[in-house]
Design an enzyme around this catalytic site. Structure first.
Site, PDB file in Angstrom:
ATOM      1  N   GLY A  26       0.809  -1.212   0.000  1.00  0.00           N
ATOM      2  CA  GLY A  26       0.000   0.000   0.000  1.00  0.00           C
ATOM      3  C   GLY A  26       0.839   1.257   0.000  1.00  0.00           C
ATOM      4  N   ALA A  27       1.918   1.251  -0.780  1.00  0.00           N
ATOM      5  CA  ALA A  27       2.907   2.341  -0.704  1.00  0.00           C
ATOM      6  C   ALA A  27       2.639   3.496  -1.653  1.00  0.00           C
ATOM      7  CB  ALA A  27       4.304   1.778  -0.970  1.00  0.00           C
ATOM      8  N   ASN A  28       1.477   3.510  -2.305  1.00  0.00           N
ATOM      9  CA  ASN A  28       1.244   4.613  -3.242  1.00  0.00           C
ATOM     10  C   ASN A  28       0.455   5.771  -2.655  1.00  0.00           C
ATOM     11  OD1 ASN A  28      -1.248   3.412  -3.123  1.00  0.00           O
ATOM     12  ND2 ASN A  28      -1.351   2.844  -5.294  1.00  0.00           N
ATOM     13  N   GLY A  30      -0.937   7.684   1.485  1.00  0.00           N
ATOM     14  CA  GLY A  30      -1.094   7.625   2.929  1.00  0.00           C
ATOM     15  C   GLY A  30       0.140   7.214   3.691  1.00  0.00           C
ATOM     16  N   GLY A  32       1.646   4.349   3.843  1.00  0.00           N
ATOM     17  CA  GLY A  32       2.593   3.569   3.072  1.00  0.00           C
ATOM     18  C   GLY A  32       3.533   4.438   2.266  1.00  0.00           C
ATOM     19  N   SER A 143      -4.178  -1.257  14.804  1.00  0.00           N
ATOM     20  CA  SER A 143      -4.927  -0.017  15.029  1.00  0.00           C
ATOM     21  C   SER A 143      -5.417   0.012  16.464  1.00  0.00           C
ATOM     22  CB  SER A 143      -6.126   0.038  14.073  1.00  0.00           C
ATOM     23  OG  SER A 143      -7.076   1.010  14.476  1.00  0.00           O
ATOM     24  N   TYR A 169     -13.955  -4.256  10.974  1.00  0.00           N
ATOM     25  CA  TYR A 169     -12.640  -3.613  10.974  1.00  0.00           C
ATOM     26  C   TYR A 169     -11.877  -3.950  12.256  1.00  0.00           C
ATOM     27  CZ  TYR A 169      -9.060   0.046  10.875  1.00  0.00           C
ATOM     28  OH  TYR A 169      -7.871   0.724  10.897  1.00  0.00           O
TER      29      TYR A 169
END
Length: 297
Positions: A26-28, A30, A32, A143, A169
């Protein structure tokens, strides 16, 4: 003599990362993106594991030649296996960062409840498929919402009960934390030098808060503008967990401020439920059964 608190830990404290390879899911965007940016700045080679490769390519262009883009869709175990097969050589650190929060009910390509499937099962499978190539540690994002979570081992994918987005969640993030703890137990039992860490970002401004597809998007938008810390600050716990050399395995890192919502990263506590060894082991076995991935430990 007056007592003073330690100086805040910032990206300036990240040890030199030259010669090290880190995968960030998820590095693209936020957290990440902020994690990848700080690691590249410290000298690491970073693999951007992303679902949207066009966005990943834009990030890689910004970060320069030390960043490479690989497609990874955590909602599809075929994609997870393909990604793992495409990683050549060793990986020093795996950062299991990607996630979804409080979205409408859905199913992954493999039929899992989407939040449980992406946040937990996808990362579980990815870690297992890469375990024989990881040389230092695994960092898994949890979280503060793990505190409302309850693991339903008989119905983890919410097939026989009413779907509630925040409960789902909470279950997924409790599962992530229990996975991090159980992975550390198994590393120790196997005599491995690898370490497993967990981290949470506190209350941080990311695009997760705008994807509930409900009125909550607007409400959370107001709260974020007033109370949340930046995404760069929210990435600090994961960076701390990924780079501090002498950090003990099994550490859980979060902000040191009021209710761990913001602040400098430090080891923090978690619920008694997250430390339940019986459920940790049972959850691991359930994840192996669902993903068909076993760890070479």
């Amino acid at each position: 003599m007056f007592w003073s608190s330690p100086a805040p830990w910032t990206t300036a404290e990240i040890p030199p990362q030259q010669g090290r390879t880190v995968i960030v899911t998820g590095a693209n965007s936020g957290l990440g993106l902020e994690t990848a940016r700080a690691l590249v700045h410290a000298g690491a080679r970073v693999v951007l594991a992303v679902r949207d490769t066009a966005k990943g390519d834009a990030v890689a262009t910004e970060l320069g030649g030390a960043a490479s883009v690989h497609h990874l869709d955590l909602a599809d175990l075929t994609s997870v296996r393909s990604f793992a097969a495409g990683i050549e050589g060793s990986v020093d650190v795996l950062v299991n960062n990607a996630g979804l929060m409080a979205i409408p009910q859905g199913r992954t390509a493999d039929g899992f409840e989407t939040q449980f499937g992406v946040n937990f099962l996808g990362h579980f499978a990815l870690t297992g498929l890469l375990a024989d190539r990881i040389t230092d540690r695994v960092v898994t994002l949890s979280s503060q919402m793990h505190r409302i979570g309850r693991i339903d081992l008989d119905d983890p994918n919410v097939e026989r009960r009413r779907y509630e987005r925040w409960a789902a969640y909470g279950q997924s993030k409790l599962a992530c934390l229990m996975f991090a703890y159980e992975l550390e137990h198994r590393f120790v039992a196997a005599g491995s030098r690898l370490r497993s860490m967990a981290a949470h970002p506190g209350y941080s401004a990311t695009n997760l808060h705008s994807r509930t597809e409900s009125v909550q998007d607007a409400v959370m938008g107001v709260l974020i503008r007033r109370f949340a810390q930046s995404g760069a600050a929210g990435a600090l716990p994961a960076l701390y967990a990924a780079t501090v050399p002498d950090l003990p395995g099994g550490s859980y890192i979060g902000p040191d401020g009021f209710r761990e919502m913001r602040g400098s990263p430090r080891p923090v506590g978690s619920t008694a439920a997250s430390h339940d060894r019986r459920v940790q082991r049972a959850l691991w076995e359930r994840a192996e059964e669902l993903t068909k991935v076993s760890f070479p430990l």
